[in-house]
Design a protein around this motif. Structure first.
Motif, PDB file in Angstrom:
ATOM      1  N   LEU A  20      50.047  17.336  28.665  1.00  0.00           N
ATOM      2  CA  LEU A  20      50.634  16.664  29.541  1.00  0.00           C
ATOM      3  C   LEU A  20      51.307  16.433  28.656  1.00  0.00           C
ATOM      4  O   LEU A  20      51.086  15.253  27.718  1.00  0.00           O
ATOM      5  CB  LEU A  20      49.990  16.426  29.974  1.00  0.00           C
ATOM      6  N   PRO A  21      52.626  15.567  29.012  1.00  0.00           N
ATOM      7  CA  PRO A  21      53.415  14.946  27.989  1.00  0.00           C
ATOM      8  C   PRO A  21      52.190  13.470  28.421  1.00  0.00           C
ATOM      9  O   PRO A  21      51.687  12.736  29.000  1.00  0.00           O
ATOM     10  CB  PRO A  21      53.994  14.350  29.352  1.00  0.00           C
ATOM     11  N   PRO A  22      52.499  12.587  27.591  1.00  0.00           N
ATOM     12  CA  PRO A  22      51.029  11.078  27.748  1.00  0.00           C
ATOM     13  C   PRO A  22      51.619  10.300  28.543  1.00  0.00           C
ATOM     14  O   PRO A  22      50.871   9.750  28.869  1.00  0.00           O
ATOM     15  CB  PRO A  22      52.127  10.799  25.775  1.00  0.00           C
ATOM     16  N   ASP A  66      43.433   4.280  24.429  1.00  0.00           N
ATOM     17  CA  ASP A  66      44.946   5.519  24.128  1.00  0.00           C
ATOM     18  C   ASP A  66      44.567   6.418  23.671  1.00  0.00           C
ATOM     19  O   ASP A  66      45.639   7.347  23.118  1.00  0.00           O
ATOM     20  CB  ASP A  66      46.386   4.646  24.242  1.00  0.00           C
ATOM     21  N   ALA A  67      43.820   6.083  22.742  1.00  0.00           N
ATOM     22  CA  ALA A  67      43.773   7.305  20.926  1.00  0.00           C
ATOM     23  C   ALA A  67      42.425   8.867  21.369  1.00  0.00           C
ATOM     24  O   ALA A  67      43.345   9.524  20.937  1.00  0.00           O
ATOM     25  CB  ALA A  67      42.733   6.226  19.746  1.00  0.00           C
ATOM     26  N   ALA A  68      42.291   9.030  22.549  1.00  0.00           N
ATOM     27  CA  ALA A  68      41.600   9.174  22.899  1.00  0.00           C
ATOM     28  C   ALA A  68      41.708  10.408  23.734  1.00  0.00           C
ATOM     29  O   ALA A  68      42.376  11.056  23.443  1.00  0.00           O
ATOM     30  CB  ALA A  68      40.152   9.202  23.597  1.00  0.00           C
ATOM     31  N   GLN A  70      45.324  10.422  23.243  1.00  0.00           N
ATOM     32  CA  GLN A  70      46.256  11.665  22.439  1.00  0.00           C
ATOM     33  C   GLN A  70      46.037  12.480  21.859  1.00  0.00           C
ATOM     34  O   GLN A  70      46.104  13.609  21.833  1.00  0.00           O
ATOM     35  CB  GLN A  70      46.598  10.699  21.679  1.00  0.00           C
ATOM     36  N   LYS A  71      44.279  12.460  21.063  1.00  0.00           N
ATOM     37  CA  LYS A  71      43.587  13.538  20.809  1.00  0.00           C
ATOM     38  C   LYS A  71      43.333  14.395  21.844  1.00  0.00           C
ATOM     39  O   LYS A  71      43.388  15.585  21.086  1.00  0.00           O
ATOM     40  CB  LYS A  71      42.181  12.975  20.197  1.00  0.00           C
ATOM     41  N   LEU A  72      43.039  14.591  22.649  1.00  0.00           N
ATOM     42  CA  LEU A  72      42.634  15.520  23.234  1.00  0.00           C
ATOM     43  C   LEU A  72      44.508  16.444  23.763  1.00  0.00           C
ATOM     44  O   LEU A  72      44.362  17.094  23.809  1.00  0.00           O
ATOM     45  CB  LEU A  72      41.645  14.795  24.897  1.00  0.00           C
ATOM     46  N   ASN A  73      45.186  15.323  24.147  1.00  0.00           N
ATOM     47  CA  ASN A  73      46.479  16.235  24.484  1.00  0.00           C
ATOM     48  C   ASN A  73      46.447  16.986  23.544  1.00  0.00           C
ATOM     49  O   ASN A  73      46.679  17.998  23.739  1.00  0.00           O
ATOM     50  CB  ASN A  73      47.547  15.097  24.711  1.00  0.00           C
ATOM     51  N   GLN A 100      29.215  18.345  18.268  1.00  0.00           N
ATOM     52  CA  GLN A 100      30.782  17.800  17.017  1.00  0.00           C
ATOM     53  C   GLN A 100      32.096  16.771  18.761  1.00  0.00           C
ATOM     54  O   GLN A 100      32.384  17.203  18.547  1.00  0.00           O
ATOM     55  CB  GLN A 100      31.517  18.744  16.358  1.00  0.00           C
ATOM     56  N   ASP A 101      32.159  15.516  17.532  1.00  0.00           N
ATOM     57  CA  ASP A 101      32.860  14.783  18.361  1.00  0.00           C
ATOM     58  C   ASP A 101      34.264  15.348  18.166  1.00  0.00           C
ATOM     59  O   ASP A 101      34.364  16.065  17.537  1.00  0.00           O
ATOM     60  CB  ASP A 101      33.101  13.703  17.806  1.00  0.00           C
ATOM     61  N   LEU A 102      34.380  14.460  18.852  1.00  0.00           N
ATOM     62  CA  LEU A 102      36.481  15.261  18.619  1.00  0.00           C
ATOM     63  C   LEU A 102      37.651  14.498  17.809  1.00  0.00           C
ATOM     64  O   LEU A 102      38.426  16.117  17.799  1.00  0.00           O
ATOM     65  CB  LEU A 102      37.953  14.057  20.610  1.00  0.00           C
ATOM     66  N   ASP A 103      37.401  14.304  17.153  1.00  0.00           N
ATOM     67  CA  ASP A 103      37.713  14.133  15.455  1.00  0.00           C
ATOM     68  C   ASP A 103      37.407  15.084  14.898  1.00  0.00           C
ATOM     69  O   ASP A 103      38.454  15.920  14.332  1.00  0.00           O
ATOM     70  CB  ASP A 103      36.753  11.971  15.235  1.00  0.00           C
ATOM     71  N   ALA A 104      36.089  15.687  14.613  1.00  0.00           N
ATOM     72  CA  ALA A 104      35.771  16.580  13.991  1.00  0.00           C
ATOM     73  C   ALA A 104      36.406  18.142  14.629  1.00  0.00           C
ATOM     74  O   ALA A 104      36.685  18.947  13.209  1.00  0.00           O
ATOM     75  CB  ALA A 104      33.809  16.653  14.132  1.00  0.00           C
TER      76      ALA A 104
END
Length: 371
Positions: A20-22, A66-68, A70-73, A100-104
């Motif tokens: 989605l748009p942020p 917000d960082a999470a 953006q990463k999911l998007n 494994q986490d979102l970053d990995a």
């Protein structure tokens, strides 16, 4: 595309389909929170996505920062561009016992290079070996007369095809290398993958790796030595090794050495020899399995029958053809070969007969007889 199942506390409060748009992403979360009067933090409970198990890895990801978001998007956008081949590669990396986490996951997904889409096939709604086997028969890719079809082992047909084409079952169906394109698919071969975890992070290390690659992974894990991490999972490109090589005492350094050895084992016969040696030697530690790989020239597969083994042995002794023909009617070559095999320590395994050149294998222990 992926759909997040969002919970607050112990109850479901909504779903959110990405990307989605942020601004829309944040607004929809606010709407979910307000509509359900959620006072506890929002988090991901499950994910509907193209790769099975993605929800397990992302479970309990908090949606407050917000960082999470953006990463999911970004992950959803990346998945949408990977194509069948890319999703297949990512699925292999995520097929692990360690979460494994979102970053990995995002880092891995972003690093997967583009592949030729014409080299891969996707069969929708086929998610088991049995279903794949039936599909192959119905579409003429496995030839069988009609009267034989009720007696076919579809599980076996599907398994063999999936294994031969580096395939896997994604959420929506089967994905694998297209028949005839196996040699065209140019991929870096990583015979071994480790999932490493430190106190603060987790990452996947493909082996063999250079010193630069090893240093990079250490930086990602926030450690200065691999002894400060744990090996959460070991995955082999050759799946048969999983049951033959113990994890006990495994280190990154030994795993890198084993990966170099495996990379040099190109022919299927050589891999069968290594598997047969492992089955007989029964290593109790990871390092012992590495030593066997390094000394693989000390082993030899025996393809001959007992009779052929006896005749080959006579040839090696210098016994000429005329003499062998003269004694043909007076010698039981099958028994002679059987005795020679026993003396040489030839052992039968699930991968064929094998002997050790430097020193015969000891005779297998026989348990006490029953009276």
């Amino acid at each position: 595309m992926m759909t997040l199942h969002i919970f607050s506390g112990e109850r479901a409060v909504g779903q959110l389909t990405l990307p989605l748009p942020p601004d829309d992403f944040k607004q929809k979360l606010d709407d979910i929170r307000g509509k359900n009067q959620a006072v506890k933090p929002l988090y991901v409970f499950n994910v509907d996505g193209p790769i099975p198990g993605l929800g397990w890895h992302l479970e309990f990801t908090k949606l407050e920062q917000d960082a999470a978001l953006q990463k999911l998007n970004q992950l959803a956008e990346t998945l949408g561009h990977l194509g069948t081949g890319g999703l297949l590669q990512l699925n292999k990396v995520l097929h692990t016992d360690y979460r494994q986490d979102l970053d990995a996951i995002l880092r891995t997904a972003s690093s997967i290079r583009k592949v030729n889409p014409n080299s891969y096939e996707f069969i929708p709604d086929v998610t088991t070996d049995q279903a794949l086997g039936k599909w192959l028969v119905e579409h003429g890719q496995f030839k069988a007369e009609d009267y034989l079809r009720p007696h076919l082992n579809y599980d076996s047909i599907g398994f063999e095809y999936r294994h031969a084409h580096n395939g896997a079952f994604l959420t929506g169906g089967y994905a694998g290398v297209r028949p005839g394109a196996v040699e065209q698919v140019v991929e870096e071969k990583y015979p071994l993958r480790l999932t490493l975890a430190s106190l603060d992070s987790a990452d996947v290390l493909r082996l063999p790796a250079s010193e630069e690659d090893l240093t990079y992974i250490q930086d990602e894990l926030g450690i200065d030595d691999f002894s400060r991490s744990v090996i959460a999972n070991i995955e082999y490109e050759e799946s048969r090794l999983t049951q033959l090589i113990p994890k006990t005492g495994a280190t990154v350094e030994d795993a890198n050495e084993l990966a170099r050895c495996l990379q040099g084992i190109e022919k299927d016969k050589e891999m069968k020899k290594y598997c047969a040696a492992l089955e007989v030697e029964e290593p109790s530690t990871f390092s012992e399995a590495v030593n066997i790989a390094m000394d693989l020239e000390d082993y030899e597969l025996v393809d001959s029958s007992e009779r052929e083994y006896a005749l080959d042995s006579l040839r090696r002794m210098g016994v000429g053809e005329e003499i062998r023909e003269a004694i043909e009617d007076y010698i039981d070559f099958e028994r002679m070969g059987r005795d020679m095999m026993e003396e040489d320590g030839v052992r039968q395994t699930g991968f064929g007969q094998i002997l050790r050149l430097s020193k015969p294998f000891p005779k297998p222990e026989i348990g006490p007889s029953m009276c």
